[in-house]
Scaffold this motif. Sequence first.
Motif, mmCIF file in Angstrom:
data_model
loop_
_atom_site.group_PDB
_atom_site.id
_atom_site.type_symbol
_atom_site.label_atom_id
_atom_site.label_comp_id
_atom_site.label_asym_id
_atom_site.label_seq_id
_atom_site.Cartn_x
_atom_site.Cartn_y
_atom_site.Cartn_z
ATOM 1 N N LEU A 136 14.196 -1.254 4.469
ATOM 2 C CA LEU A 136 12.741 -1.391 4.493
ATOM 3 C C LEU A 136 12.147 -0.505 3.418
ATOM 4 N N THR A 137 11.199 -1.076 2.671
ATOM 5 C CA THR A 137 10.601 -0.326 1.593
ATOM 6 C C THR A 137 9.129 -0.704 1.491
ATOM 7 N N GLY A 138 8.498 -0.390 0.368
ATOM 8 C CA GLY A 138 7.073 -0.700 0.237
ATOM 9 C C GLY A 138 6.722 -0.814 -1.238
ATOM 10 N N ILE B 101 17.621 8.535 -10.680
ATOM 11 C CA ILE B 101 17.414 7.122 -11.027
ATOM 12 C C ILE B 101 16.700 7.052 -12.366
ATOM 13 N N GLU B 102 17.286 6.347 -13.309
ATOM 14 C CA GLU B 102 16.630 6.243 -14.615
ATOM 15 C C GLU B 102 15.331 5.450 -14.511
ATOM 16 N N CYS B 103 14.333 5.940 -15.222
ATOM 17 C CA CYS B 103 13.028 5.271 -15.198
ATOM 18 C C CYS B 103 13.141 3.883 -15.841
ATOM 19 N N GLN C 229 2.558 1.623 -16.256
ATOM 20 C CA GLN C 229 2.461 3.080 -16.361
ATOM 21 C C GLN C 229 3.653 3.696 -17.087
ATOM 22 N N THR C 230 4.753 2.982 -17.163
ATOM 23 C CA THR C 230 5.944 3.579 -17.754
ATOM 24 C C THR C 230 5.874 3.624 -19.288
ATOM 25 N N ASN C 231 4.846 2.997 -19.875
ATOM 26 C CA ASN C 231 4.698 3.031 -21.336
ATOM 27 C C ASN C 231 4.713 4.449 -21.877
ATOM 28 N N TYR D 263 4.089 7.168 -12.741
ATOM 29 C CA TYR D 263 4.831 6.088 -13.401
ATOM 30 C C TYR D 263 4.774 4.799 -12.594
ATOM 31 N N CYS D 264 4.098 4.843 -11.451
ATOM 32 C CA CYS D 264 4.139 3.694 -10.546
ATOM 33 C C CYS D 264 2.765 3.065 -10.340
ATOM 34 N N MET D 265 1.738 3.888 -10.231
ATOM 35 C CA MET D 265 0.403 3.361 -9.916
ATOM 36 C C MET D 265 -0.678 4.108 -10.688
ATOM 37 N N PRO E 80 11.474 0.110 -17.112
ATOM 38 C CA PRO E 80 10.212 -0.375 -17.689
ATOM 39 C C PRO E 80 9.536 -1.393 -16.769
ATOM 40 N N ILE E 81 9.088 -0.901 -15.649
ATOM 41 C CA ILE E 81 8.432 -1.784 -14.683
ATOM 42 C C ILE E 81 6.988 -1.341 -14.536
ATOM 43 N N GLY E 82 6.074 -2.300 -14.576
ATOM 44 C CA GLY E 82 4.664 -1.948 -14.476
ATOM 45 C C GLY E 82 4.193 -1.376 -15.800
ATOM 46 N N VAL F 29 14.663 9.336 0.584
ATOM 47 C CA VAL F 29 13.328 9.891 0.338
ATOM 48 C C VAL F 29 13.149 10.026 -1.170
ATOM 49 N N SER F 30 12.060 9.487 -1.663
ATOM 50 C CA SER F 30 11.768 9.632 -3.094
ATOM 51 C C SER F 30 11.013 10.925 -3.291
ATOM 52 N N LEU F 31 11.553 11.802 -4.089
ATOM 53 C CA LEU F 31 10.922 13.119 -4.274
ATOM 54 C C LEU F 31 11.212 13.579 -5.695
ATOM 55 N N ILE G 163 18.016 11.850 -1.602
ATOM 56 C CA ILE G 163 16.765 12.222 -2.268
ATOM 57 C C ILE G 163 16.806 11.607 -3.662
ATOM 58 N N ASN G 164 15.894 10.670 -3.894
ATOM 59 C CA ASN G 164 15.875 9.926 -5.155
ATOM 60 C C ASN G 164 14.862 10.534 -6.115
ATOM 61 N N ILE G 165 15.304 10.764 -7.321
ATOM 62 C CA ILE G 165 14.438 11.414 -8.317
ATOM 63 C C ILE G 165 14.404 10.584 -9.586
ATOM 64 N N VAL G 166 13.219 10.413 -10.131
ATOM 65 C CA VAL G 166 13.069 9.849 -11.474
ATOM 66 C C VAL G 166 12.708 11.019 -12.385
ATOM 67 N N ILE G 167 13.581 11.298 -13.330
ATOM 68 C CA ILE G 167 13.325 12.430 -14.238
ATOM 69 C C ILE G 167 12.569 11.933 -15.475
ATOM 70 N N ARG H 189 0.826 -1.230 0.000
ATOM 71 C CA ARG H 189 0.000 0.000 0.000
ATOM 72 C C ARG H 189 0.843 1.255 0.000
ATOM 73 N N CYS H 190 0.292 2.276 -0.614
ATOM 74 C CA CYS H 190 1.024 3.532 -0.672
ATOM 75 C C CYS H 190 0.043 4.688 -0.542
ATOM 76 N N ASN H 191 0.504 5.769 0.042
ATOM 77 C CA ASN H 191 -0.352 6.948 0.190
ATOM 78 C C ASN H 191 -0.131 7.959 -0.935
ATOM 79 N N THR I 6 13.511 3.349 2.907
ATOM 80 C CA THR I 6 13.152 4.124 1.714
ATOM 81 C C THR I 6 11.702 4.549 1.849
ATOM 82 N N THR I 7 11.453 5.839 1.753
ATOM 83 C CA THR I 7 10.099 6.347 2.005
ATOM 84 C C THR I 7 9.765 7.470 1.035
ATOM 85 N N ASN I 8 8.463 7.698 0.861
ATOM 86 C CA ASN I 8 8.089 8.883 0.075
ATOM 87 C C ASN I 8 8.056 10.118 0.954
HETATM 88 N N1 SAM Z 1 7.222 4.448 -1.069
HETATM 89 C C1 SAM Z 1 8.635 4.316 -0.981
HETATM 90 C C2 SAM Z 1 9.300 5.428 -1.751
HETATM 91 O O1 SAM Z 1 8.597 6.234 -2.347
HETATM 92 O O2 SAM Z 1 10.534 5.494 -1.736
HETATM 93 C C3 SAM Z 1 9.193 2.963 -1.410
HETATM 94 C C4 SAM Z 1 8.636 2.315 -2.619
HETATM 95 S S1 SAM Z 1 8.847 3.169 -4.159
HETATM 96 C C5 SAM Z 1 8.129 1.992 -5.261
HETATM 97 C C6 SAM Z 1 10.604 2.991 -4.374
HETATM 98 C C7 SAM Z 1 11.211 3.784 -5.482
HETATM 99 O O3 SAM Z 1 10.879 3.203 -6.711
HETATM 100 C C8 SAM Z 1 10.810 5.243 -5.583
HETATM 101 O O4 SAM Z 1 11.973 6.021 -5.535
HETATM 102 C C9 SAM Z 1 10.194 5.358 -6.954
HETATM 103 O O5 SAM Z 1 10.480 6.588 -7.569
HETATM 104 C C10 SAM Z 1 10.889 4.234 -7.668
HETATM 105 N N2 SAM Z 1 10.201 3.763 -8.871
HETATM 106 C C11 SAM Z 1 8.944 3.328 -9.011
HETATM 107 N N3 SAM Z 1 8.701 2.964 -10.297
HETATM 108 C C12 SAM Z 1 9.855 3.168 -10.968
HETATM 109 C C13 SAM Z 1 10.279 2.974 -12.301
HETATM 110 N N4 SAM Z 1 9.457 2.482 -13.225
HETATM 111 N N5 SAM Z 1 11.548 3.269 -12.621
HETATM 112 C C14 SAM Z 1 12.408 3.764 -11.702
HETATM 113 N N6 SAM Z 1 12.073 3.953 -10.422
HETATM 114 C C15 SAM Z 1 10.826 3.671 -10.054
#
Ligand code: SAM
Length: 326
Positions: free
Chosen positions: A65-67, A187-189, A195-197, A27-29, A191-193, A118-120, A157-161, A20-22, A95-97
């Motif tokens: 720990l992640t989610g 972090i390079e995006c 939404q990344t299409n 690109y993820c959900m 092709p998971i899930g 922190v993913s931001l 601070i992790n960023i997907v551009i 679960r995520c808030n 790892t948290t948002n």
């Molecule tokens: N909720 C936590 C967070 O935001 O860090 C942990 C889970 S989240 C899925 C972990 C990381 O995966 C986040 O940094 C997010 O940006 C990254 N992520 C999700 N989908 C991705 C994708 N297709 N490519 C690269 N990074 C991705």
Amino acid sequence: MLIDRFERRINYLRISLTDRCNLRCIYCMPPEGERKLRHKDILRYEELLRIARIAIKLGINKIRLTGGEPLVRKGTQEFIPMLTALSGLDDVSLTTNGVCLKDNLETLKAAGIRRINVSLDSLKRLNFKLITRFDYFNEVWEGIEKARDMGFYPIKINIVIMKGINDNEVLDFARLAIEQPYHIRFIECMPIGLQTNSIAFVSNSEIEKTIVNRFGPLIPLSHGQNDGPAARFRFDGGKGEIGFINAISDPFCKDCNRLRLTANGVILPCLLSNTEVDIKDPLRRGCLDEEIMKVFLKAVNLKPQCHPLNCEHDQRVYRKMCSIGG
Ligand code: SAM
């Protein structure tokens, strides 16, 4: 010891506490979220502690720990101290948002956690809302600043551009690494899930070029044991760091030291392949520790030499990142 077929020593386990995520990052959900796991399918805390104890016996000394979002699972405030109290672990991180970070920092600190990711993906409130579909930028930022003030270090601070979405913020993130002690990691995006299409990929080499053109040379830093796959740099006189995780353009598999445990109890030998090994079933059948050890050994043996995906091949990982945890 867990050594795979390619002589890599596996000492790092990433545990996803929940699917679960808030947030609902584009690109993820999907906006409505993913179908949730049933409670009974999620590993209980005592099961996670048992798995961790056994993993430590096999040489795992680092857990993240992640989610989903780990801090939305009930009971983390009790679980995390029990996990960090296990002897044999050199490092437990999170790892948290960041949405719930502020209210959890005391517990995390008391439990001995110091390193937080922190993913931001945006430093602008409106763009953050566009990307995450929630208006929580201020909460996240307050959490980051409070963590810094409380002495958490490093704060990564992790960023997907993404092209056309937040690529105009690359320089703002870089400036943050000059002015603040944060470790900014691009972090390079991947092709998971599904939404990344529709996401336009931006390579880290493009990002690096943009940064260097504006702020001058990046000074390479040596690779520390907690750096994972990031290539690290700093600016002359900068307080923080810049890191690049070239997941797609330059895969880092040769140094891969990790396994992933999903919230519903499977071990993933590789983030970017669809192979998985079930651990929940033996656990719930009441098996001996030796059988769990065999599950770990099997997962390690299934680690591929290199992940099979890249941008040119239209291969996909069918699991969603929110169930893997990144
Ligand atoms: N909720 C936590 C967070 O935001 O860090 C942990 C889970 S989240 C899925 C972990 C990381 O995966 C986040 O940094 C997010 O940006 C990254 N992520 C999700 N989908 C991705 C994708 N297709 N490519 C690269 N990074 C991705």
